[in-house]
Design an enzyme around this catalytic site. Sequence first.
Site, short mmCIF file in Angstrom:
data_model
loop_
_atom_site.label_atom_id
_atom_site.label_comp_id
_atom_site.label_asym_id
_atom_site.label_seq_id
_atom_site.Cartn_x
_atom_site.Cartn_y
_atom_site.Cartn_z
N HIS A 56 40.71 48.07 74.96
CA HIS A 56 40.58 47.35 76.22
C HIS A 56 40.99 48.19 77.42
O HIS A 56 42.07 48.02 77.98
CB HIS A 56 41.43 46.07 76.15
CG HIS A 56 41.35 45.21 77.37
ND1 HIS A 56 40.29 45.23 78.24
CD2 HIS A 56 42.23 44.31 77.88
CE1 HIS A 56 40.51 44.36 79.21
NE2 HIS A 56 41.68 43.80 79.03
N CYS A 64 42.83 41.91 83.63
CA CYS A 64 41.90 42.29 82.57
C CYS A 64 40.46 41.91 82.89
O CYS A 64 39.55 42.24 82.13
CB CYS A 64 42.35 41.68 81.26
SG CYS A 64 44.01 42.19 80.81
#
Lengths: 395, 465
Positions: free
Chosen positions: A339, A86
């Site tokens: 995201h 991430c």
Amino acid sequence: MASNGIRDKVAIVGMGCTPFGEHWDRSVDDLLIDAVTECIGSVPGVEKDDIDAFWLGTMGSGSSGLTLSRPLKIGYKPVTRVENYCATGSESFRNAAYAVASGAYDCVMAVGVEKLKDSGFSGLVIPTPANDGTESELTAPAMFSLLAPSYSKKYGVDADTMKEVMTHIAWKNHVNGARNPRAQFRSEVAKETISCSPLVAGQLGIFDCSGVSDGAAAALIVRAEDAHRYTDRPIYIKALSFVAGPAEGPLDPAYDYTTFTEVVRCAEDAYAQAGVKDPRTEISMAEVHDCFTPTELVLMEDLGFSERGQGWKDVLEGFFDLGGGLPVNPDGGLKSFGHPIGASGLRMLFEMWLQLRGEAGERQLASPRLGMTHNLGGAPGACVSFASIVGAERD
Amino acid sequence: MSSDARRGIVSYGAYLPYHRLDRTSIRSTLGQGGGAGTRTVAGYDEDSTSMGVEAARRALWGAPTPESLYFATTAPAYADKTNATAIHAALGGSREGFAADLGAAVRGASGALRAAAATGGMAVLSDIRTGRPGSADESAGGDGAVAFAFGTGERVVAEILAQASVSAEFLDRWRVPGEPYSRVWEERFGTQAYLPLITDAVTRALKSAQVEAPTHVIVSSPQARAARAALGAFPTASRADGLELEVGFAGAAHAGLVLADVLDRAAPGETVLLVVAADGADATVLRVTDAITRRPTGDGVRDQLAVSREVSYPDFLTWRGFLDREPPRRPDPERPAGPPAARSQRWKYAFEGSRCLACSTVNVPPQRVCVHCGTVDRAEPVPLAATRATVATFTIDKLAFSLAPPVVDVVIDFDGGGRYGCQLADADPAAVAIGDRVEMTFRRFHTAGGVHNYFWKARPVREGH
């Protein structure tokens, strides 16, 4: 931690960022073309051919530098594709900045992209190579849901208060995102709606989780001394730090799920690079990795914004609200943007870019000096962490 | 009757797959079944939808896709989801068009023809016929597709003079959805049931058309004995070749295939009696007009029958899913996802590239940024489905998964520009060479997760295809 840093050696002189959301009508190529074109267009006089090298962050939306060079028709330049869970978007930025600081290139671009909606999956699926099928099948919300009860227990915060803290974080980020035209979710959400949303994992309701979205962002990076040839208002890199943890959490009975050790280590490194002694007072604003609401709470302490065990009070007192002492996720965060892995880190920097240049519109903060961005990837106890500090002034 | 009032077929096209099964190979393998001659076999990468596309492309005769499209088959690739829309998309049809499926019964062909005739649309009839290994359905069946475009006026090549129908409910063959083959009642029962129905419909149609002795008579029925008996009422010279020996009974496509074969050779003024006997009887009387000379040559039913490749009986069973053979140790193919497939509809289904308006470079697949000059967003679509190409290089991939290994991959250069790499369908791996001429063909690449992945392959240019 042994890092010399590149304080004030490198500047961002242009940025681009697509709206984040369900881009049913956009491909990865489209998002990349849009972000890069906006970024180049933000710097008068710069052409694609003026850029010496490219770094592309994407987790699962493409492989190799061809993911960027093919749609943009970038001709025979180095294009590096990076992936770091991430923190992928931040990782592309970090590597690009270091390339300029090294003197290898004068002008580089960091790009991040991810298209998650096309897969049809709910939530994040990490592409995995062939494996023996014995890996944990715990979902991300389940892994991060472990933080909430541990924090409650360790610091004596009852479950209802804990839920209130988590709800405030989600509420705050949606309030901020409602003021951002690039956010996926642009509505304020009532606290009752958040706290009563159906549970996904543990104490986490739907509104405790960031969304799934598509997006891309890009930054043009040059040597600090050259910055004013490109723009009157560059922003300067004060610190870049990245750590990959040894993933000892799942093996270590002493790990208590109230901290991300990797974040602590990389934040310390970043503060040392930037010369920050007291982040709570010196950092003007932060974009942090609020993948789930308990994550943001723990980060407030790991990043040194709150004393250990005191973060929940700061949250409830509004210290991290847009009008608070240290606004966190002023652009709306992962909660409002979703995201798209490769893009999120650069999206965070884009908010710093706007805020430090006084271009954040409705959510503009009063004269911010230093901004911080943060990502983590993986799971509590086994993660990677990134932190940057940027500022409008070259010391 | 003035030409303005004419209504009927304005163009048509048939598609017969490249592969044939020698019926004697059934008996030599199983010790039962089989018979004389061959049956047509849809390739492992073909289904009723993809064959319908191939037939419909041949039926356009240069005209745009008709506004409405009716698709009939007994072997639909999808249930619940319309199959006709994929055909419509592959033809590059406009968004405003109408496309719908009819039934999953042989009589659906009559429904498609009636609906298309009434609206000036296109009827696409396509079928894959299966049966239990060793059964009569297996050996007597055949695969193929045919399409008819209807309209009015001078363009009409076969004018509809009259139609008559009889409907009847009785149990001569049936199949519960999901089952791979049909069940049939005793044949003699079906024969006695159908003959009066056929007689009734034919008598009324001929009377209405004021035609006593049609030049060509076609009787198409899943009940072969009834069809033969009905044809017996007409002079030998009028009986159309039912294609049983080379094609087999092609279900919902069969009557149309025989009609296409008749029209391929018919002269102006000749009349055709077309009978579909399935769950009743539908009789249509047509008169061929002077416009029949518009028909293209070289791609008719006989032309396609002349070029073929034999498929072994075990391969036939494998392609139809009746023989579950060990696959290579490769990942399962992934299903195509809905949103990207929807975004790229003009590419995936209509095979449109883009031509840069700045430098005329053809980009395959279409690009927003030109591969040659870098111009952004200044391009026009360029349809390539009907453009022939030349093989620039090729490879044979023995590792890649296929029901008909090895996979042949070719890099091709389109006439007029554009380079593309793709699979080669209906290929003899030993015969592929640089410089070969190829054309595009619409295929079903694989099925994963219940999703059929349709896209285009190249195919060697052969006379008759």
